[in-house]
Design an enzyme around this catalytic site. Structure first.
Site, PDB file in Angstrom:
ATOM      1  N   HIS A 193       0.731  -1.211   0.111  1.00  0.00           N
ATOM      2  CA  HIS A 193      -0.203  -0.147   0.043  1.00  0.00           C
ATOM      3  C   HIS A 193       0.737   1.392   0.116  1.00  0.00           C
ATOM      4  O   HIS A 193       0.631   2.152   0.625  1.00  0.00           O
ATOM      5  CB  HIS A 193      -0.928   0.140   1.171  1.00  0.00           C
ATOM      6  CG  HIS A 193      -1.962  -1.041   1.208  1.00  0.00           C
ATOM      7  ND1 HIS A 193      -3.240  -0.917   0.509  1.00  0.00           N
ATOM      8  CD2 HIS A 193      -2.098  -2.277   1.906  1.00  0.00           C
ATOM      9  CE1 HIS A 193      -3.856  -2.033   0.541  1.00  0.00           C
ATOM     10  NE2 HIS A 193      -3.108  -2.936   1.438  1.00  0.00           N
ATOM     11  N   ASP A 227      -0.530  -5.159   6.120  1.00  0.00           N
ATOM     12  CA  ASP A 227      -1.341  -6.097   5.435  1.00  0.00           C
ATOM     13  C   ASP A 227      -1.415  -6.095   3.935  1.00  0.00           C
ATOM     14  O   ASP A 227      -0.644  -5.449   3.306  1.00  0.00           O
ATOM     15  CB  ASP A 227      -2.934  -5.507   5.867  1.00  0.00           C
ATOM     16  CG  ASP A 227      -3.225  -4.026   4.996  1.00  0.00           C
ATOM     17  OD1 ASP A 227      -2.129  -3.418   5.336  1.00  0.00           O
ATOM     18  OD2 ASP A 227      -4.281  -4.019   4.529  1.00  0.00           O
ATOM     19  N   GLU A 228      -1.865  -7.317   3.426  1.00  0.00           N
ATOM     20  CA  GLU A 228      -2.049  -7.251   1.704  1.00  0.00           C
ATOM     21  C   GLU A 228      -0.608  -7.058   1.198  1.00  0.00           C
ATOM     22  O   GLU A 228      -0.511  -6.245   0.142  1.00  0.00           O
ATOM     23  CB  GLU A 228      -2.890  -6.476   1.290  1.00  0.00           C
ATOM     24  CG  GLU A 228      -4.505  -6.931   1.938  1.00  0.00           C
ATOM     25  CD  GLU A 228      -5.726  -5.977   1.167  1.00  0.00           C
ATOM     26  OE1 GLU A 228      -6.377  -6.506   0.950  1.00  0.00           O
ATOM     27  OE2 GLU A 228      -5.344  -4.667   1.094  1.00  0.00           O
ATOM     28  N   VAL A 229       0.239  -7.596   1.390  1.00  0.00           N
ATOM     29  CA  VAL A 229       1.614  -7.525   1.072  1.00  0.00           C
ATOM     30  C   VAL A 229       1.689  -8.518  -0.482  1.00  0.00           C
ATOM     31  O   VAL A 229       1.766  -9.528  -0.301  1.00  0.00           O
ATOM     32  CB  VAL A 229       2.828  -7.814   1.607  1.00  0.00           C
ATOM     33  CG1 VAL A 229       4.135  -7.420   0.936  1.00  0.00           C
ATOM     34  CG2 VAL A 229       2.843  -7.010   2.904  1.00  0.00           C
ATOM     35  N   GLU A 280      -2.453  -9.927   9.371  1.00  0.00           N
ATOM     36  CA  GLU A 280      -1.240 -10.713   8.612  1.00  0.00           C
ATOM     37  C   GLU A 280      -0.022 -10.656   9.371  1.00  0.00           C
ATOM     38  O   GLU A 280       0.688 -11.865   9.127  1.00  0.00           O
ATOM     39  CB  GLU A 280      -0.976 -10.178   7.197  1.00  0.00           C
ATOM     40  CG  GLU A 280      -2.238 -10.488   6.124  1.00  0.00           C
ATOM     41  CD  GLU A 280      -3.224  -9.361   6.075  1.00  0.00           C
ATOM     42  OE1 GLU A 280      -3.767  -8.904   5.032  1.00  0.00           O
ATOM     43  OE2 GLU A 280      -3.434  -8.592   7.220  1.00  0.00           O
TER      44      GLU A 280
END
Length: 529
Positions: free
Chosen positions: A262, A322-324, A375
């Site tokens: 992000h 998060d969300e890597v 995560e």
């Protein structure tokens, strides 16, 4: 607190009394009756005392007194002229606020005590709290108890309330990257958070889309990463204003700077920070997450988070995690070589852990605590025992409650957000599904459940800006607010619907464009000028 049987009888009494049935969120203990007292605005005052000694002033309470006078009595409350007093009930001409522990200049914290007792009877009109933060919550309750007759006289019923929050962290996340939210929108939201007794503003400041935080250490971040570096930024003065505005309402500001993913908006302002992606053996010209193998990355993060730690005074920072997306890392030959040297094999979660652990060490050295998305825990990053893990993955209740069980079993504190993504909307009364979630509805010991410190409603900004923020938030976020404040036994949807409907009308009266819950109308719609 009273037992469940007594609690229910008091609840029934309050419903019968009627006037208190507009309270939101519902207090822990309440006894009320139809007996009532008149309040005449020009003769009414708030009186502040500390440990039975009158005080010259307190910034938090002085400003709160003015706010609540305006909310209750000012001209934009649309009351008719005051009638004569001779035909009315006994008068209450003051509310005495007694705070046990003095202190008006501090910031609210996770450990802040928000308990209060409110007593309105023949002998007293009295608000007792341990701290100013409890006094703020009691003032909000007092404001909701005051009602106005058709003739225009203000009244308050005989009432006894003992109240405290079920959870200490009751948050709302706003995303100011996907769409920039003007400062006024943020301040207005803080007002309504206070009406709902929410106490944490989780400010998701930056993301892939834009970098509106105006860094004085790295000004190029904003100049090259904001939508418009002149108009769509938050200056140092803006940030200070948000923090102080929140403080005066007993609200903490939890700033989030999410990395290593992000972060596309960070790249133009800090060359070399992001990972170059490859197509075959050549760079593709695109970039991925923060490059975790360079010393320069950690030098930048060290300097940047030193600034952030000084700007945002709350003990906690939110560091994301998060969300890597590993696709770019996998394509880069330098990262592949680093992975081999470190013995990570092809497990890119280990590389993510390497980055996160280094960042956490940097932030810890500045004396800060941190919150991370789930995560970080799921990928077995080594974190401090006092780390707070936020559960967000929008799966089934079975999945996110299992996650809460796993996190608390490992000894970490947990926040729940997964069922409360308010940017998702459906046709109909979706507030009821939000309302019926209990953060402790997972298998675990009392010690595990004590590690759940609360939760947050989240308003992500892909399809939300200042034009639709308020009606999409309110009164739906109020359902989360009551779940995090009130007793676990307060679960009647019928009772909640009646109160939330009336509270929504009160929000309209206070100038909040809260959306309707069902068919019908509020008189306040036609009273506004």
């Amino acid at each position: 607190m009273a037992g469940s049987g007594l609690w229910f009888s008091l609840l029934l009494a309050a419903v019968l009394a009627g006037r208190a049935a507009a309270l939101w969120p519902w207090p822990q203990y309440i006894q009320t009756s139809e007996s009532h007292y008149a309040i005449f605005p020009h003769n009414f005052q708030f009186q502040y005392h500390v440990s039975s000694a009158a005080q010259p002033g307190c910034s938090v309470l002085d400003e709160a007194f003015q706010r609540y006078r305006d909310i209750l009595f000012s001209s934009h409350s649309w009351q008719p002229p005051e009638p004569t007093r001779k035909h009315h009930a006994p008068e209450k001409n003051s509310l005495i606020i007694l705070v046990v522990i003095p202190g008006c200049n501090q910031l609210p914290s996770l450990e802040s005590v928000e308990n209060y007792t409110l007593t309105i009877n023949d002998d007293h009109c009295f608000l007792l709290s341990e701290t100013v933060w409890g006094a703020l919550r009691g003032l909000e309750t007092f404001s909701q108890l005051v009602w106005r007759s058709p003739e225009g006289t203000f009244f308050i019923n005989k009432t006894e309330i003992e109240d405290f929050p079920r959870f200490p962290h009751r948050g709302l996340l706003l995303d100011t990257s996907r769409h920039y939210l003007p400062l006024t929108s943020i301040l207005d939201t803080l007002d309504v958070m206070a009406y709902n007794k929410l106490n944490v503003f989780h400010w998701h400041l930056v993301d892939d889309s834009s970098f509106p935080y105006d860094s004085f250490t790295f000004p190029e971040l904003t100049r090259k990463g904001a939508y418009n570096p002149a108009t769509h930024i938050y200056t140092a003065q803006d940030v200070k204003e948000v923090i102080e505005y929140a403080r005066l309402r007993g609200i903490r500001v939890l700033a989030e700077f999410d990395t290593p993913g992000h972060t596309l908006s960070w790249g133009p302002g800090v060359p070399g920070l992001l990972t170059p992606c490859y197509s075959g053996s050549h760079p593709s010209g695109t970039f991925g997450p923060v490059n975790p193998i360079l010393n320069s990355t950690y030098e930048f993060m060290s300097t940047f988070f030193l600034e952030v730690s000084s700007v945002f005074p709350d003990f906690y920072l939110h560091l994301g995690g998060d969300e890597v997306d590993f696709t770019c890392w996998k394509s880069n030959p330098d990262i592949q070589a680093f992975m081999k040297k470190q013995g990570f094999g092809n497990d890119f979660k280990q590389l993510e852990s390497f980055y996160i652990q280094t960042l956490l060490n940097i932030v810890s050295a500045y004396g800060k605590g941190y919150v991370v998305w789930q995560e970080v825990f799921d990928n077995n990053v080594k974190v401090r025992p006092d780390t707070v893990i936020q559960v967000w993955r929008e799966e089934t209740p079975v999945h996110y409650m299992k996650e809460m069980e796993r996190i608390t079993k490992a000894g970490f504190r947990a926040l729940l957000s997964a069922p409360w993504y308010l940017n998702h909307i459906t046709y109909g009364p979706d507030w009821s599904e939000i309302y019926m979630v209990d953060p402790l509805e997972f298998k675990g010991s009392p010690q595990q459940k004590a590690l759940v410190i609360g939760g947050e409603a989240c308003m992500w900004g892909e399809y939300v800006d200042s034009t639709n923020l308020a009606p999409r938030l309110w009164p739906r976020a109020g359902a989360v607010a009551e779940r995090l404040w009130s007793n676990e036994l307060v679960t009647s949807l019928d009772f909640a619907f009646k109160r939330l409907t009336r509270f929504r009308c009160e929000l309209l009266r206070r100038g909040v464009q809260a959306q309707p819950l069902n068919v019908g109308y509020c008189e306040q719609e036609f009273e506004q000028t």
